[in-house]
Design an enzyme around this catalytic site. Structure first.
Site, PDB file in Angstrom:
ATOM      1  N   GLY A  63       0.807  -1.221   0.000  1.00 14.35           N
ATOM      2  CA  GLY A  63       0.000   0.000   0.000  1.00 14.35           C
ATOM      3  C   GLY A  63       0.836   1.265   0.000  1.00 14.35           C
ATOM      4  CG  LEU A  64       3.902   1.881   2.266  1.00 13.35           C
ATOM      5  CD1 LEU A  64       5.181   1.629   3.071  1.00 13.35           C
ATOM      6  CD2 LEU A  64       3.171   3.105   2.832  1.00 13.35           C
ATOM      7  CB  SER A  87       3.788  -1.443  -8.566  1.00  8.89           C
ATOM      8  OG  SER A  87       2.618  -0.779  -8.161  1.00  8.89           O
ATOM      9  CB  ALA A  88       3.475   3.990  -8.462  1.00  6.81           C
ATOM     10  CB  ALA A  89       8.285   3.910  -6.194  1.00  8.86           C
ATOM     11  CG  ASP A 134      -0.723   4.405  -6.452  1.00  9.97           C
ATOM     12  OD1 ASP A 134      -1.732   5.044  -6.124  1.00  9.97           O
ATOM     13  OD2 ASP A 134      -0.456   3.275  -6.013  1.00  9.97           O
TER      14      ASP A 134
HETATM   15  C1  MEV Z   1      -3.415   1.440  -5.121  1.00  8.38           C
HETATM   16  O1  MEV Z   1      -2.255   2.001  -4.525  1.00  8.38           O
HETATM   17  C2  MEV Z   1      -4.475   2.490  -5.291  1.00  8.38           C
HETATM   18  C3  MEV Z   1      -5.752   2.035  -5.987  1.00  8.38           C
HETATM   19  O2  MEV Z   1      -6.654   3.142  -5.956  1.00  8.38           O
HETATM   20  C4  MEV Z   1      -5.506   1.609  -7.410  1.00  8.38           C
HETATM   21  C5  MEV Z   1      -5.155   2.774  -8.327  1.00  8.38           C
HETATM   22  O3  MEV Z   1      -5.481   3.926  -8.024  1.00  8.38           O
HETATM   23  O4  MEV Z   1      -4.572   2.494  -9.398  1.00  8.38           O
HETATM   24  C6  MEV Z   1      -6.406   0.880  -5.238  1.00  8.38           C
END
Ligand code: MEV
Length: 337
Positions: A117-118, A121-123, A165
């Protein structure tokens, strides 16, 4: 050899609902993924991850088939998902540099636990696209970098992805995302405390689960809209507080109440877990202004607001919590060396 680092993030409000066009406010935090890239003479891609908070692994892929045989102490699906993001990031870098046959050696070193949740993957996507394009002599503007990292997430996540993200990781700071409208926010300083249960959720599966619920039940669709309403109220509170200064107690009390509400709505959508709820309650009982899960859910992290040491202390002794830290806002997004 270019190295790019990009920060992770926590959500003050709005995860999941942002996938359906509601606004969200994520904040970049000082935990980074670093990716170093060297261009190769052939078209192969070799990925070495010395720390994705798991034992090191090496993956070589050729074309589109990842041949991963890592020695791991984490579920293979998480590694498959991490390599999926890297593979898509490489495709974006090749496209951006107009070099369809470029090969790379990528070395990834991340302080952000996978699937927690941090925004790991985006980073990784932001840092990998940035370093790989620079290895080919192209430096992308941040907006294009954010857009290409978003396409990477969208290609990998079943059920959809938002720009939240990836935009937050590319630009840093507190941001507001609503559909394709992404901007930085002038926000007060907020005392974030993060608790981690050691677990992880599969973002693609969790997003797909919310999508199915929303399509099946009108009340689930209303729950998603209600999260958007929480975010809109939260934005007004942020706008009224002096930017860059510590938020006062009454601002924290209102924001915390909205975070509690948001957590309830996310729980109703089925993305919380017993350990996330236990950490949320430990934080609230310790006197936090508010607490909620952050990110996709299914295990991972919660975020609470507390200027005192009480929430950190309570989480440190909470049976469900394996790590607790104070999260500093990362004012810079991607950093290039
Ligand atoms: C995941 O970090 C955040 C979500 O809202 C998915 C997204 O925004 O792509 C669950």
């Amino acid at each position: 050899m270019p190295t790019s680092t990009a920060p992770g993030k926590i959500y003050l409000f709005g995860e999941h609902a942002v996938v359906y066009g509601e606004p969200a406010v994520p904040c970049a935090v000082e935990r980074r993924a670093a990716v170093t890239v060297e261009a190769r003479d052939d078209d192969r891609v070799v990925v070495e991850a010395s720390d994705l908070t798991l034992d090191g692994f090496t993956v070589t892929f050729d074309g589109s088939t990842a041949d991963a045989d890592p020695e791991l102490d984490v579920p293979t699906r998480l590694v498959q998902s991490a390599t999926g993001y890297v593979e898509e990031a490489v495709a974006q870098a090749r496209d951006a540099a107009d070099a369809p046959d470029a090969g790379f050696e990528l070395s990834i070193d991340s302080e952000i636990p996978l699937g927690a949740g941090l925004g790991s993957s985006a980073a990784v996507a932001v840092a990998a696209i940035d370093a790989a394009t620079r290895a080919l002599g192209v430096t992308l503007p941040r907006e294009e970098l954010a857009e290409r990292a978003y396409r990477t997430e969208r290609a990998v996540q079943e059920g959809g992805a938002s720009r939240a993200d990836t935009f937050c990781s590319a630009t840093g700071g507190a941001v507001r995302v609503e559909g394709s409208d992404c901007r930085r926010l002038d926000a007060p300083e907020l005392p974030f405390v993060v608790g981690f249960d050691g677990g992880a959720g599969d973002t693609g599966e969790l997003v797909a689960g919310v999508r199915a619920l929303r399509e099946r039940h009108a009340f689930a669709a209303d729950t998603v809209t209600a999260i958007g309403d929480v975010v809109r109220d939260g934005e007004e509170v942020l706008a009224d507080a002096p930017a860059g200064s510590p938020a006062d107690e009454s601002t924290l009390a209102v924001l915390g109440g909205l975070m509690d509400f948001d957590h309830g709505l996310l729980s109703a959508l089925g993305v919380s877990t017993r350990s996330l709820d236990a950490m949320v309650w430990a934080a609230r009982e310790a006197g936090a202004h508010g607490a909620k899960l952050t990110g996709a859910g299914g295990g991972g992290c919660i975020v609470a607001l507390d200027r005192t040491d009480e929430t950190e202390r309570a989480l440190r002794y909470a049976p469900d919590c394996v790590d607790v830290f104070r999260a500093e806002l990362a004012t810079e997004g991607v950093v290039r060396t």
